[in-house]
Design an enzyme around this catalytic site. Structure first.
Site, PDB file in Angstrom:
ATOM      1  N   ASP A 295       0.824  -1.210   0.000  1.00 35.54           N
ATOM      2  CA  ASP A 295       0.000   0.000   0.000  1.00 35.54           C
ATOM      3  C   ASP A 295       0.859   1.262   0.000  1.00 35.54           C
ATOM      4  O   ASP A 295       0.393   2.339  -0.341  1.00 35.54           O
ATOM      5  CB  ASP A 295      -0.925   0.035   1.227  1.00 35.54           C
ATOM      6  CG  ASP A 295      -2.230  -0.705   0.976  1.00 35.54           C
ATOM      7  OD1 ASP A 295      -2.501  -1.028  -0.204  1.00 35.54           O
ATOM      8  OD2 ASP A 295      -2.971  -0.951   1.939  1.00 35.54           O
ATOM      9  N   GLN A 322      -6.362  -3.676  -7.338  1.00 35.62           N
ATOM     10  CA  GLN A 322      -6.885  -2.947  -6.175  1.00 35.62           C
ATOM     11  C   GLN A 322      -7.786  -1.801  -6.645  1.00 35.62           C
ATOM     12  O   GLN A 322      -8.507  -1.982  -7.624  1.00 35.62           O
ATOM     13  CB  GLN A 322      -5.721  -2.516  -5.288  1.00 35.62           C
ATOM     14  CG  GLN A 322      -5.052  -3.756  -4.663  1.00 35.62           C
ATOM     15  CD  GLN A 322      -3.941  -3.442  -3.692  1.00 35.62           C
ATOM     16  OE1 GLN A 322      -3.254  -2.443  -3.805  1.00 35.62           O
ATOM     17  NE2 GLN A 322      -3.753  -4.328  -2.731  1.00 35.62           N
TER      18      GLN A 322
END
Ligand code: DC
Length: 647
Positions: A295, A322
């Site tokens: 992330d 994502q």
């Protein structure tokens, strides 16, 4: 919504930031609270689109939830899923999509309709839904098989062996681990392929922490990454509050990674972390595996347009599924600001213009970027909060114009609604001119702490002890004894004070003359300086000069000043933004002086300084007292910097 123009930082970063509560932990805590048989008070919770979606879905399932946004508290009463029918909208929240779906499947005799943002229609669910099907759930897919939207008829989770393919997302595995708590029989989850393993460990740890009555959510480590890397491109220092409490989040490692790469330097201060920008960059190429902290790959990738080195980030294939195809999206936007960007299935390799030119300092980097970059760069965010936040940080680079515009900036509300406000405050705090008073007796560490803190904050440093030492020297040279006030006044009336800046230190000049350190720091001066310093005429003579130093620092383009002495916070600048009083027990001080090889009667000087009638040495009311007896120098400096950043 309008594009947002990112304002550059005209100064070094000098700010303290409290990150929001962790998204991953808040949404896990909500589900784990729901499936426990008691009330749970979740504090420090994140309030953002993803957590609001989770709360909303749980309420639709019949859970009692009280939300107190101001105090960041959510109270959830756990138990059975009450409603056997519900329309659940899961937005683009991966945690809700996987955790809630798995949990809902545990209800016997339910029928639920799930819909989502369109972006979610493409995101991987198959690994999870196949297991739920094998466990007894039945699906009707509206569009694509094993994707949102769908209807799920639930028959409870039988338990037993579950073989799961979690190669596309670790949330699939986490969702099953959580739901296995409410399965009818013991579960054995078999999974030999997943990504972002620290998130699975987070789920494991939290399963052990629940059920519980009170649960404190850690600050979000991924959100912290934006402010941790900010000083790399602005210089200066940013404090990440409560960062030491990030214990469950793999992304806390990001700071270690960028420190090890020489991009920043860090120093702990109690529960907070100070992150400093380095003054000189390496040009060595970097190759980093970000699989465990994927992330945060966007945070580093955007800043690579600034860093003067080629950087390859690997282990990020799964991020293509994502919020958007993150590898492609980042590559497309980085191409607008870099010399060359190569994209592979599993990696991105970024060569900035500054790497091509082997820049070393921020001044060189900013000059190259000012020349090479287009006047204005518009960043497409693909509705991905992390792309918006990452490029906002890059846009802070001071290349002489505001050069980055973020499209659709409100997409940050997925995880941090106030992100741009926090960045704005950070900029304003960094530009704020601060006067800092540091007082204390002899050998408490005032000088070393003030010098070091000034260097880190790029503030002007003023040692007023040196002012008194200079005057004592001049008076001795003129054969003035402390009790001959007329002679003393005569000498002072002839004396003109001025200032020279050496490095970031303001040096006093007496009638144009600079005195040598060895002349003023010797036994001869040590033995008389406090006596002269107790004479009101001497103090008055220096008072206006010392007060004028604040304007002088501004004229010299410093953003602040640290002035050390005995009466700075009490007399010279009683309104200073920050007043620090250092103290240490006598034994420690004597040992420190001895270590420095100085034979000085500290006790005698302290007694004179404390007991004189004018401007005695006192800890002024409202000042922050630091007892340095049991602290290392670095700890005291960090504490002082932290106090200053919060003032
Ligand atoms: O910090 P120092 O040891 O260099 O200071 C020398 C002396 O100057 C100290 O004994 C007291 C005096 N002093 C003062 O009275 N007020 C100040 N603001 C700074 C120093």
């Amino acid at each position: 919504m309008k594009n947002l123009t990112v304002e550059t930082f005209k100064t070094f970063t000098r700010a303290s930031v409290l990150p929001v509560g962790s998204k991953s932990i808040t949404n896990r805590a909500l589900i784990l609270g729901a499936l426990s048989n008691q009330e749970c008070v979740i504090s420090g919770a994140l309030f953002s689109r993803d957590t609001e979606i989770m709360v909303d879905c749980l309420q639709k399932l019949g859970f009692d939830i009280i939300v107190n946004k101001t105090d960041k508290i959510i109270i959830i009463k756990g138990g059975e899923i009450k409603n056997n029918k519900a329309n659940l909208f899961i937005g683009n929240a991966g945690t809700v999509a996987r955790f809630l779906t798995a949990f809902v499947a545990s209800k016997v005799g339910g029928e639920y309709f799930f819909d989502s943002d369109e972006a979610m229609y493409e995101r991987p669910m198959k690994g999870l839904l196949e297991v739920l099907e094998a466990q007894g759930a039945e699906f009707e897919f509206v569009k694509k098989a094993y994707h949102f939207p769908f209807k799920m008829r639930t028959n409870g989770l039988k338990g037993g062996k579950m073989i799961v393919d979690a190669s596309a997302s670790s949330q699939i595995l986490s969702g099953l681990m959580i739901a296995s708590k409410v399965a009818q029989n013991e579960c054995e989850i078999v999974c030999d392929n997943t990504v972002s393993k620290p998130f699975v460990e987070m789920t494991s740890s939290m399963l052990k922490q629940f059920p519980c009555a009170n649960y404190a959510v850690e600050p979000d480590a991924t959100a912290s990454s934006y402010f941790a890397i900010l000083p790399a491109i602005t210089g200066g220092v940013c404090e990440i509050k409560n960062f030491a409490k990030c214990k469950l989040q793999g992304d806390a490692k990001f700071v270690e990674v960028i420190e090890k790469a020489g991009i920043v330097r860090t120093q702990k201060c109690e529960d907070n972390l100070l992150v400093f920008g380095v003054d000189e960059f390496s040009n060595e190429a970097l190759d980093l595996d970000f699989n465990d902290i994927s992330d945060t790959f966007l945070t580093l990738a955007s800043v690579c347009a600034y860093l003067p080195r080629k950087v390859k980030i690997t282990g990020i294939a799964h991020t293509r599924k994502q919020e958007t195809d993150r590898v492609s999206a980042m590559a497309s936007q980085l191409r607008k600001v870099c010399k060359n960007v190569v994209e592979g299935e599993d990696f991105i390799e970024i060569t900035s213009f500054t790497a091509e030119q082997n820049c070393k300092t921020r001044t060189e980097i900013n000059a190259v970027l000012a020349e090479k970059l287009p006047e204005k760069v518009i960043i497409e965010t693909f509705n991905d909060h992390r792309i918006a936040m990452s490029f906002a940080v890059l846009g802070c680079a001071n290349i002489g114009r505001n050069w980055i515009e973020i499209e659709n900036p409100s997409c940050v509300s997925k995880t941090w609604c106030e992100f741009f406000d926090v960045l704005k405050k950070c900029r304003a705090d960094s530009e704020k001119f601060r006067v800092v008073a540091v007082d204390g007796g002899a050998a408490v560490g005032k000088s070393s702490v003030s010098k070091s803190a000034s260097a880190s904050l790029k503030y002007m440093h003023v040692d007023t002890g040196a002012h008194y030492r200079n005057l004592a020297y001049i008076l001795l040279e003129n054969n003035v004894s402390p009790d001959d006030l007329d002679a003393l006044r005569n000498v002072l009336s002839e004396l003109k004070l001025s200032t020279a800046v050496v490095g970031n230190s303001a040096q006093i000049l007496c009638s144009g003359k600079v005195l040598k350190d060895s002349d003023i720091r010797c036994e001869r001066i040590n033995s008389v300086v406090s006596v002269f310093a107790s004479i009101p005429e001497v103090r008055d003579f220096l008072k206006n000069y010392q007060r004028s130093m604040a304007d002088f620092a501004k004229e010299q383009c410093f953003s602040g000043m640290i002035m050390e002495g005995r009466d700075i916070g009490s007399v010279i600048f009683p309104d200073a933004q920050m007043r620090i009083f250092l103290d240490a027990d006598e034994e420690t001080r004597a040992a420190r002086r001895a270590h420095e090889g100085i034979t000085d009667s500290i006790k005698k000087r302290d007694a004179l300084d404390k007991n004189r009638k004018v401007a005695p040495l006192v800890c002024p009311e409202g000042a922050s007292l630091i007892d340095t007896s049991h602290m290392t120098k670095d700890e005291v400096v960090a504490k002082a910097i932290s106090l200053i950043l919060n003032s």
